[in-house]
Scaffold this motif. Structure first.
Motif, mmCIF file in Angstrom:
data_model
loop_
_atom_site.group_PDB
_atom_site.id
_atom_site.type_symbol
_atom_site.label_atom_id
_atom_site.label_comp_id
_atom_site.label_asym_id
_atom_site.label_seq_id
_atom_site.Cartn_x
_atom_site.Cartn_y
_atom_site.Cartn_z
ATOM 1 N N ASP A 20 1.048 -1.167 0.131
ATOM 2 C CA ASP A 20 -0.214 0.012 0.507
ATOM 3 C C ASP A 20 0.862 1.274 -0.050
ATOM 4 O OD1 ASP A 20 -2.180 -1.279 0.403
ATOM 5 O OD2 ASP A 20 -1.950 -2.008 1.792
ATOM 6 N N LEU A 21 0.750 1.893 -1.109
ATOM 7 C CA LEU A 21 1.446 2.760 -1.721
ATOM 8 C C LEU A 21 1.142 4.200 -1.787
ATOM 9 C CD1 LEU A 21 4.342 2.055 -3.472
ATOM 10 C CD2 LEU A 21 4.214 2.023 -0.659
ATOM 11 N N SER A 22 0.572 6.107 -0.613
ATOM 12 C CA SER A 22 -0.214 6.607 -1.106
ATOM 13 C C SER A 22 -1.570 6.123 -1.367
ATOM 14 C CB SER A 22 1.051 7.013 -1.919
ATOM 15 O OG SER A 22 1.948 7.595 -1.270
ATOM 16 N N GLY A 23 -1.825 6.061 -0.794
ATOM 17 C CA GLY A 23 -3.791 5.304 -1.799
ATOM 18 C C GLY A 23 -3.024 4.089 -2.186
ATOM 19 N N SER A 24 -2.671 3.887 -2.291
ATOM 20 C CA SER A 24 -2.587 3.092 -4.071
ATOM 21 C C SER A 24 -2.621 1.508 -3.379
ATOM 22 C CB SER A 24 -2.027 3.777 -5.237
ATOM 23 O OG SER A 24 -1.210 3.842 -5.158
ATOM 24 N N GLN A 25 -2.474 0.497 -4.383
ATOM 25 C CA GLN A 25 -2.031 -0.338 -3.864
ATOM 26 C C GLN A 25 -0.863 -0.951 -5.375
ATOM 27 O OE1 GLN A 25 -4.386 -3.711 -4.200
ATOM 28 N NE2 GLN A 25 -4.996 -3.502 -2.054
ATOM 29 N N LEU A 26 -0.141 -1.460 -4.866
ATOM 30 C CA LEU A 26 1.129 -1.959 -5.670
ATOM 31 C C LEU A 26 1.248 -3.007 -5.825
ATOM 32 C CD1 LEU A 26 3.900 -1.240 -7.747
ATOM 33 C CD2 LEU A 26 5.008 -1.539 -5.754
ATOM 34 N N PRO A 27 0.902 -3.533 -7.217
ATOM 35 C CA PRO A 27 1.113 -5.379 -6.446
ATOM 36 C C PRO A 27 2.667 -5.970 -7.252
ATOM 37 C CG PRO A 27 -0.512 -4.724 -8.833
ATOM 38 C CD PRO A 27 0.437 -2.872 -8.367
ATOM 39 N N VAL A 28 3.042 -6.520 -5.976
ATOM 40 C CA VAL A 28 4.519 -7.766 -6.328
ATOM 41 C C VAL A 28 4.540 -9.742 -6.281
ATOM 42 C CG1 VAL A 28 6.619 -7.782 -4.910
ATOM 43 C CG2 VAL A 28 4.537 -5.917 -4.250
ATOM 44 N N LEU A 29 3.174 -10.259 -6.029
ATOM 45 C CA LEU A 29 3.319 -11.427 -5.920
ATOM 46 C C LEU A 29 2.247 -12.244 -6.737
ATOM 47 C CD1 LEU A 29 4.718 -12.474 -2.805
ATOM 48 C CD2 LEU A 29 5.982 -12.133 -5.246
ATOM 49 N N ASP A 30 2.224 -12.359 -7.725
ATOM 50 C CA ASP A 30 1.037 -12.283 -8.010
ATOM 51 C C ASP A 30 0.803 -14.002 -8.877
ATOM 52 O OD1 ASP A 30 -1.620 -12.542 -10.190
ATOM 53 O OD2 ASP A 30 -0.540 -11.589 -11.761
ATOM 54 N N SER A 31 -0.249 -15.207 -7.705
ATOM 55 C CA SER A 31 -0.710 -15.893 -8.084
ATOM 56 C C SER A 31 0.286 -17.086 -7.859
ATOM 57 C CB SER A 31 -1.277 -16.192 -9.340
ATOM 58 O OG SER A 31 -2.555 -15.235 -8.974
ATOM 59 N N ILE A 32 1.704 -17.123 -6.978
ATOM 60 C CA ILE A 32 2.404 -17.714 -6.593
ATOM 61 C C ILE A 32 2.020 -19.072 -6.226
ATOM 62 C CG2 ILE A 32 4.304 -18.665 -5.805
ATOM 63 C CD1 ILE A 32 4.051 -16.121 -7.742
ATOM 64 N N ASP A 33 2.231 -20.262 -6.698
ATOM 65 C CA ASP A 33 2.066 -21.710 -6.564
ATOM 66 C C ASP A 33 3.572 -22.462 -7.000
ATOM 67 O OD1 ASP A 33 -0.867 -22.675 -6.071
ATOM 68 O OD2 ASP A 33 -1.323 -21.361 -7.899
ATOM 69 N N LEU A 34 3.552 -22.745 -5.445
ATOM 70 C CA LEU A 34 4.937 -23.849 -5.400
ATOM 71 C C LEU A 34 5.613 -24.337 -4.063
ATOM 72 C CD1 LEU A 34 7.965 -23.707 -6.643
ATOM 73 C CD2 LEU A 34 8.358 -22.153 -4.877
ATOM 74 N N LYS A 35 5.610 -25.614 -4.169
ATOM 75 C CA LYS A 35 5.899 -26.740 -3.135
ATOM 76 C C LYS A 35 7.593 -26.962 -3.044
ATOM 77 C CE LYS A 35 3.393 -31.327 -1.344
ATOM 78 N NZ LYS A 35 2.587 -31.219 -1.432
ATOM 79 N N VAL A 36 7.464 -26.692 -2.232
ATOM 80 C CA VAL A 36 9.189 -26.845 -1.397
ATOM 81 C C VAL A 36 9.488 -28.377 -0.782
ATOM 82 C CG1 VAL A 36 11.466 -26.164 -0.225
ATOM 83 C CG2 VAL A 36 9.545 -24.613 -1.909
ATOM 84 N N GLU A 37 10.001 -29.313 -1.509
ATOM 85 C CA GLU A 37 10.106 -30.576 -0.845
ATOM 86 C C GLU A 37 11.561 -30.610 0.851
ATOM 87 O OE1 GLU A 37 7.886 -32.623 -0.848
ATOM 88 O OE2 GLU A 37 6.774 -32.704 -2.694
ATOM 89 N N PRO A 38 11.006 -30.875 1.880
ATOM 90 C CA PRO A 38 12.012 -31.157 2.881
ATOM 91 C C PRO A 38 13.403 -31.416 2.562
ATOM 92 C CG PRO A 38 9.353 -32.158 4.003
ATOM 93 C CD PRO A 38 9.161 -31.920 2.396
ATOM 94 N N GLY A 39 14.089 -30.446 3.096
ATOM 95 C CA GLY A 39 15.295 -30.817 2.979
ATOM 96 C C GLY A 39 16.020 -30.845 1.411
ATOM 97 N N GLU A 40 15.373 -30.087 0.199
ATOM 98 C CA GLU A 40 15.160 -29.188 -0.607
ATOM 99 C C GLU A 40 15.987 -28.385 -0.747
ATOM 100 O OE1 GLU A 40 12.829 -29.650 -5.413
ATOM 101 O OE2 GLU A 40 11.916 -28.973 -3.100
ATOM 102 N N PHE A 41 16.940 -28.163 -1.648
ATOM 103 C CA PHE A 41 17.628 -26.685 -1.308
ATOM 104 C C PHE A 41 16.883 -25.965 -3.060
ATOM 105 C CE2 PHE A 41 21.671 -25.005 -0.666
ATOM 106 C CZ PHE A 41 21.514 -23.303 -1.384
ATOM 107 N N VAL A 42 16.058 -24.955 -3.171
ATOM 108 C CA VAL A 42 15.795 -23.960 -3.999
ATOM 109 C C VAL A 42 16.250 -23.168 -4.004
ATOM 110 C CG1 VAL A 42 13.475 -23.344 -5.106
ATOM 111 C CG2 VAL A 42 13.691 -25.829 -4.103
ATOM 112 N N ALA A 43 16.635 -22.364 -5.110
ATOM 113 C CA ALA A 43 17.339 -20.765 -5.649
ATOM 114 C C ALA A 43 15.685 -20.129 -6.713
ATOM 115 C CB ALA A 43 18.399 -21.079 -6.541
ATOM 116 N N LEU A 44 15.720 -18.782 -6.033
ATOM 117 C CA LEU A 44 15.354 -17.954 -7.103
ATOM 118 C C LEU A 44 15.281 -17.151 -7.726
ATOM 119 C CD1 LEU A 44 12.471 -17.391 -4.249
ATOM 120 C CD2 LEU A 44 12.357 -19.564 -5.646
ATOM 121 N N LEU A 45 15.627 -16.849 -8.665
ATOM 122 C CA LEU A 45 15.976 -16.499 -9.325
ATOM 123 C C LEU A 45 14.361 -15.341 -10.068
ATOM 124 C CD1 LEU A 45 18.831 -18.328 -12.120
ATOM 125 C CD2 LEU A 45 18.775 -16.604 -10.039
#
Length: 255
Positions: A20-45
């Protein structure tokens, strides 16, 4: 230090977020679906400012997503927890405390330092800072300060380590050394790791899976599995091929 008693699987379900910036909305993330398994090493680029670091903050429980749900081992994340630790690009050490006291600070804040005091020395040993326990942050190099920051995270025996460009400000030689050490720490302690980085080679050397995001508001554009044993080498032909595919997914033209 004993291996992590458990590691955490993360399930991100249709998560969107905005500022929320100066009365307006700045979208940052859009409908993220992601599953990370236990013990996994995942990089986000993804492009700078697309929302990767915001996603880490949501997983850490520092903020709640505007819509959607984030689960840790099947339970909704609603607040921070010592099992989920966020490590920042800057070490953010307390300058008036010694390395030992910096590492001990999270245990002290939780009221468990007296009975878990031994964990401080174990964490310092994991990052090879035993000899600098009585040093102050201004006496450390950049790489040593980041090691101290990692020790402060590891002293909690986290099941999930969230890494927000932790090596981004280090010189190239120190960065190469700490890349190897991060993989070694992950292999020895068994935590689940999520790494935000802008360095494609770093992602290829460290992660078992790489997720590529679009420009803001971030959407998942592509995912790549890195099915290579450790240690990895930059001149590996498979990694070179994957690097070209990832750069193409990021919208970069490779000659």
């Amino acid at each position: 230090m004993a291996a992590t008693a458990r590691n955490i699987g993360v399930d991100i379900q249709d998560v969107s977020h905005h500022f929320d910036l100066s009365g307006s909305q700045l979208p940052v993330l859009d409908s993220i679906d992601l599953k990370v398994e236990p013990g996994e090493f995942v990089a986000l680029l993804g492009p700078s400012g697309c929302g990767k670091s915001t996603l880490l903050r949501l997983i850490a429980g520092l903020e709640a997503p505007a819509t959607g749900t984030i689960l840790a081992d099947g339970e909704a994340i609603t607040r921070p927890d010592p099992s989920r630790i966020l490590v920042f690009q800057d070490p953010t050490l307390f300058p008036w405390l010694t390395v030992w006291k910096n590492v001990a600070s999270s245990l002290e804040a939780r009221g468990v330092l007296q009975r878990q005091r031994h964990r401080v020395g174990q964490a310092l040993s994991l990052v090879d800072l035993d000899a600098f326990a009585d040093a102050y942050p201004h006496q450390l190099s950049g790489g040593m300060a980041q090691r101290a920051s990692l020790a402060r995270a590891l002293v909690n025996d986290p099941a999930l380590l969230l890494l927000d460009e932790p090596l981004g400000k280090l010189d190239s030689l120190t960065r190469l050394t700490l890349q190897d050490e991060l993989v070694s720490l992950w292999q020895r302690t068994g935590f689940t790791a999520l790494l935000v980085t802008h360095d494609v080679e770093e992602a290829l050397l460290l992660a078992s899976r790489i997720v590529v995001f679009s420009d803001r508001p971030a959407r998942i554009k592509a995912e790549f599995t890195v099915d290579k044993s450790y240690p990895r080498h930059r001149d590996d032909s498979d990694l070179i091929h994957l690097r070209r595919e990832i750069l193409t997914a990021l919208g970069l033209t490779i000659s």
